[in-house]
Structure formats: C-alpha cells, structure tokens
Design a protein around this motif. Structure first.
Motif, PDB file in Angstrom:
ATOM      1  N   LEU A  78       0.836  -1.201   0.000  1.00 35.64           N
ATOM      2  CA  LEU A  78       0.000   0.000   0.000  1.00 35.64           C
ATOM      3  C   LEU A  78       0.872   1.252   0.000  1.00 35.64           C
ATOM      4  O   LEU A  78       1.922   1.274   0.655  1.00 35.64           O
ATOM      5  N   LEU A  79       0.428   2.289  -0.682  1.00 39.03           N
ATOM      6  CA  LEU A  79       1.051   3.607  -0.609  1.00 39.03           C
ATOM      7  C   LEU A  79       0.096   4.481   0.193  1.00 39.03           C
ATOM      8  O   LEU A  79      -1.073   4.655  -0.191  1.00 39.03           O
ATOM      9  N   ILE A  80       0.572   5.020   1.327  1.00 44.51           N
ATOM     10  CA  ILE A  80      -0.288   5.713   2.281  1.00 44.51           C
ATOM     11  C   ILE A  80       0.218   7.141   2.500  1.00 44.51           C
ATOM     12  O   ILE A  80       1.400   7.355   2.774  1.00 44.51           O
ATOM     13  N   TRP A  89      -2.896   4.121  -3.118  1.00 41.67           N
ATOM     14  CA  TRP A  89      -2.664   3.037  -4.080  1.00 41.67           C
ATOM     15  C   TRP A  89      -2.470   1.758  -3.287  1.00 41.67           C
ATOM     16  O   TRP A  89      -1.896   1.777  -2.189  1.00 41.67           O
ATOM     17  N   SER A  90      -2.927   0.633  -3.829  1.00 40.95           N
ATOM     18  CA  SER A  90      -2.671  -0.661  -3.187  1.00 40.95           C
ATOM     19  C   SER A  90      -2.751  -1.770  -4.219  1.00 40.95           C
ATOM     20  O   SER A  90      -3.394  -1.626  -5.268  1.00 40.95           O
ATOM     21  N   GLY A 116       4.179  15.781  -0.112  1.00 36.10           N
ATOM     22  CA  GLY A 116       4.340  15.560   1.314  1.00 36.10           C
ATOM     23  C   GLY A 116       4.877  14.182   1.624  1.00 36.10           C
ATOM     24  O   GLY A 116       5.395  13.479   0.757  1.00 36.10           O
ATOM     25  N   GLU A 117       4.738  13.809   2.907  1.00 37.38           N
ATOM     26  CA  GLU A 117       5.240  12.537   3.418  1.00 37.38           C
ATOM     27  C   GLU A 117       4.254  11.403   3.126  1.00 37.38           C
ATOM     28  O   GLU A 117       3.053  11.554   3.342  1.00 37.38           O
ATOM     29  N   TYR A 118       4.791  10.286   2.673  1.00 36.13           N
ATOM     30  CA  TYR A 118       4.024   9.074   2.416  1.00 36.13           C
ATOM     31  C   TYR A 118       4.808   7.902   2.997  1.00 36.13           C
ATOM     32  O   TYR A 118       5.984   8.049   3.345  1.00 36.13           O
ATOM     33  N   HIS A 119       4.178   6.749   3.095  1.00 37.31           N
ATOM     34  CA  HIS A 119       4.944   5.541   3.380  1.00 37.31           C
ATOM     35  C   HIS A 119       4.404   4.400   2.537  1.00 37.31           C
ATOM     36  O   HIS A 119       3.214   4.338   2.224  1.00 37.31           O
ATOM     37  N   LEU A 120       5.330   3.572   2.109  1.00 35.99           N
ATOM     38  CA  LEU A 120       4.991   2.362   1.391  1.00 35.99           C
ATOM     39  C   LEU A 120       4.940   1.267   2.437  1.00 35.99           C
ATOM     40  O   LEU A 120       5.930   1.028   3.122  1.00 35.99           O
ATOM     41  N   GLU A 121       3.785   0.658   2.576  1.00 34.46           N
ATOM     42  CA  GLU A 121       3.603  -0.367   3.609  1.00 34.46           C
ATOM     43  C   GLU A 121       3.386  -1.721   2.953  1.00 34.46           C
ATOM     44  O   GLU A 121       2.655  -1.840   1.975  1.00 34.46           O
ATOM     45  N   GLY A 135       7.804  -1.388   6.046  1.00 29.86           N
ATOM     46  CA  GLY A 135       7.791  -0.459   4.928  1.00 29.86           C
ATOM     47  C   GLY A 135       8.839   0.614   5.081  1.00 29.86           C
ATOM     48  O   GLY A 135       9.766   0.486   5.880  1.00 29.86           O
ATOM     49  N   PHE A 136       8.662   1.681   4.302  1.00 36.75           N
ATOM     50  CA  PHE A 136       9.602   2.794   4.362  1.00 36.75           C
ATOM     51  C   PHE A 136       8.887   4.097   4.038  1.00 36.75           C
ATOM     52  O   PHE A 136       7.841   4.108   3.396  1.00 36.75           O
TER      53      PHE A 136
END
Length: 141
Positions: A78-80, A89-90, A116-121, A135-136
């Motif tokens: 997931l992209l959060i 996105w997932s 902005g800030e996102y994280h890939l989970e 994730g990162f």
C-alpha cells in the motif's frame, strides 16, 4: 512460542531516560512473514542514503519476495499519505499458501497526489493468522 514480557527502554544522547514500558506478547509460532525488497525503481534499497523522492504521476517498480515457513495466506502493498493515513494506491500479492512468493509490481503514484510525506507499507499474514507489516517513508514532490 509462549507468553513473553517485552520491555522497551529509551535513553537519549544526554542520558535522559523515560520510564520502561512493559507489555506482554503471546508468540504463536516461530516466524513472522518476511518481506524482502530486491529493487525499488531498479535500485537495491540497501544502497539508499536517504529518503526516496517520488513524483506525482510516476510509476515505480518493486521486485522482491514475501515468505513464511507456515505459508503466506495474504500479502498486500500500500502507498499511504501520512497526513491523513489515506491509502492512495494498493495491490494484493497473489498468495495461495506457498512458503515463498516472488513479486514484481508497479506502484502508480496518483497524478493528483498531494506533495508531502508518504509511506509504502507491506503487509502479510501467514496460514496460522500471524500478521506483520513493514515499509519505508518517502516524499512525493
């Protein structure tokens, strides 16, 4: 396996210490599902020297694997967006109980993604129901 006390102690560089936090965890099996990323946009993540920067509208290829000795029952990437924890996105990884699943997928950063800030989970559950996520962090700009 069994019931364990997990103790977290935090001390900063100046020696200031917070109170220990103790929580009980119940371990059901020997292993958590494990994600391993071989490349992100063609680059080995172990060579990164900072936060990733992805552009709105870009497509970023991920390759890697997810594994678990009890078999992988479910897996998803997931992209959060961090500002509101919205999933932008997932994609699910086809898991049918195999112990190792290789994957290659394209993460599509929405063209209207706010900077902005996102994280890939990366999330997975094994056949016994044990779940994990990792994730990162990254910037969209």
């Amino acid at each position: 396996r069994g019931i364990w006390d997990l103790v977290v102690s935090v001390v900063d560089a100046e020696g200031n210490a917070a109170a220990d936090v103790i929580t009980t965890v119940h371990v059901e099996n020997d292993h958590l599902p494990e994600f391993s990323l071989a490349s992100v946009a063609g680059v080995d993540p172990s060579t990164w020297e900072g936060e990733q920067i992805w552009a709105p509208g870009s497509t970023v290829n991920l390759t890697g694997s997810v594994s678990d000795s009890d078999g992988v029952a479910e897996a998803e990437v997931l992209l959060i967006r961090e500002s509101d924890e919205a999933v932008v996105w997932s994609a699910e990884i086809n898991a049918a109980g195999e112990t190792t699943i290789e994957f290659s997928m394209d993460v599509a950063v929405p063209s209207d993604a706010a900077e902005g800030e996102y994280h890939l989970e990366m999330e997975a559950a094994d056949a016994t129901g044990v779940e994990m996520h990792t994730g990162f962090h990254l910037e969209v700009e």
